[in-house]
Design a protein around this motif. Structure first.
Motif, mmCIF file in Angstrom:
data_model
loop_
_atom_site.group_PDB
_atom_site.id
_atom_site.type_symbol
_atom_site.label_atom_id
_atom_site.label_comp_id
_atom_site.label_asym_id
_atom_site.label_seq_id
_atom_site.Cartn_x
_atom_site.Cartn_y
_atom_site.Cartn_z
ATOM 1 N N HIS A 5 0.836 -1.190 0.000
ATOM 2 C CA HIS A 5 0.000 0.000 0.000
ATOM 3 C C HIS A 5 0.870 1.239 0.000
ATOM 4 O O HIS A 5 2.071 1.192 0.267
ATOM 5 C CB HIS A 5 -0.962 -0.003 1.185
ATOM 6 C CG HIS A 5 -0.301 -0.106 2.522
ATOM 7 N ND1 HIS A 5 0.286 0.967 3.155
ATOM 8 C CD2 HIS A 5 -0.121 -1.173 3.347
ATOM 9 C CE1 HIS A 5 0.789 0.574 4.316
ATOM 10 N NE2 HIS A 5 0.568 -0.702 4.457
ATOM 11 N N THR A 245 -5.732 10.075 -4.258
ATOM 12 C CA THR A 245 -5.290 8.722 -4.618
ATOM 13 C C THR A 245 -6.141 8.126 -5.727
ATOM 14 O O THR A 245 -5.632 7.456 -6.629
ATOM 15 C CB THR A 245 -5.302 7.796 -3.393
ATOM 16 O OG1 THR A 245 -6.615 7.776 -2.816
ATOM 17 C CG2 THR A 245 -4.307 8.261 -2.353
ATOM 18 N N LYS A 251 -3.105 3.872 -6.054
ATOM 19 C CA LYS A 251 -3.064 2.571 -5.384
ATOM 20 C C LYS A 251 -2.658 1.438 -6.321
ATOM 21 O O LYS A 251 -2.374 0.332 -5.869
ATOM 22 C CB LYS A 251 -4.412 2.289 -4.727
ATOM 23 C CG LYS A 251 -4.677 3.222 -3.539
ATOM 24 C CD LYS A 251 -5.923 2.841 -2.764
ATOM 25 C CE LYS A 251 -6.101 3.748 -1.547
ATOM 26 N NZ LYS A 251 -7.291 3.409 -0.744
#
Length: 285
Positions: A5, A245, A251
């Motif tokens: 992550h 994001t 991601k």
């Protein structure tokens, strides 16, 4: 196997704040001098480094800010004082201080290349006049490759990040882009790579990252081909981290992008807000 992550880098001001950031879940620390938040972060003391490394046994990678002073006081142009003074333009004495600081920190032998430790700095030089109102107010700038190469070599084998001086370069695009001319940020990005930097801390331009998403998307794409990590900073908070994001598709590429947030309370102090750190960490997983 768990999917990787996005990492969260927290700029901390002093050893105590750095230790707090680690305890709250930061995956990387940028160490600045205590009391230097208002200056944009300055070179910390050797004592801060020693205190942090001696206390944090299982610490994450540490990046040390190398910046001898904050921005010039007369940073706003007016008819009375002429063109505004740009930050990150250093005198010979200031540059020697930066070079000496890097050598001193490496000589202490508390930083580890294997861990991913390193330095954060950037040096610009003026590059002549462009066209348009903005460049009439402020001269164009570019990476000072000669000085940056010297600093990168002094830091070897530790990591080096070109900090938000890069946003000053991007700010010249508005005045020089004519649909044909090459974007100055692209030339700047290649110059940073040529100097041997491992990453760039940027908001995609002056101001907040959330207001520069289009440029950030292009920078990230180009940086990936140059093997340069992009560290997105500038106003990142729990309130906008998901938008950033998702819109940038971060991601899906956690190995080439990092996020950078001071996570402060917003009251002018340098105290880290635990709720902000924990909230961002949770959203990044």
């Amino acid at each position: 196997m768990a999917m990787p992550h996005l990492g969260l880098e927290i700029p901390a001001f002093g050893a105590s704040a750095a230790l707090s950031a680690v305890a709250l879940g930061a995956t990387r620390i940028e160490l600045n001098a205590l009391g230097s938040y208002g200056e944009g972060g300055l070179t910390p003391s050797h004592e801060d480094l020693k205190q942090f490394t001696s206390t944090a046994d299982q610490r994450p990678p540490l990046r040390i800010m190398i910046r001898p002073r904050g921005p010039p006081r007369s940073s706003i142009a007016s008819e009375a004082n002429g063109p505004s003074q740009r930050d990150f333009l250093y005198s010979d004495e200031e540059f020697k201080e930066m070079e000496a600081s890097i050598k001193e920190f490496t000589n202490i032998q508390l930083l580890s290349a294997d861990r991913g430790d390193g330095f954060v700095f950037g040096v610009l030089k003026e590059g002549g006049h462009g066209e348009g109102e903005e460049c009439a107010r402020r001269r164009r700038c570019q990476v000072d490759k000669e000085r940056c190469v010297r600093l990168v070599r002094a830091a070897q084998p530790l990591k080096c990040v070109f900090h938000r001086a890069f946003d000053e370069i991007i700010s010249c695009d508005n005045a020089t882009s004519n649909g044909i001319a090459r974007r100055v940020w692209e030339t700047g990005l290649e110059a940073v790579a040529d100097c041997g930097f491992d990453g760039i801390l940027t908001s995609g331009g002056l101001g907040k990252a959330v207001d520069n998403m289009g440029t950030l998307e292009q920078i990230i794409k180009k940086a990936r081909t140059l093997r340069i990590e992009i560290i997105i900073g500038g106003g990142l908070r729990t309130a906008n981290i998901e938008r950033i994001t998702q819109q940038l598709g971060l991601k899906t590429q956690p190995d080439s992008v990092y996020l950078h947030s001071a996570c402060l309370h917003g009251d002018g102090s340098e105290q880290i807000n635990p709720e902000e750190v924990q909230g961002i960490v949770a959203l990044l997983k």
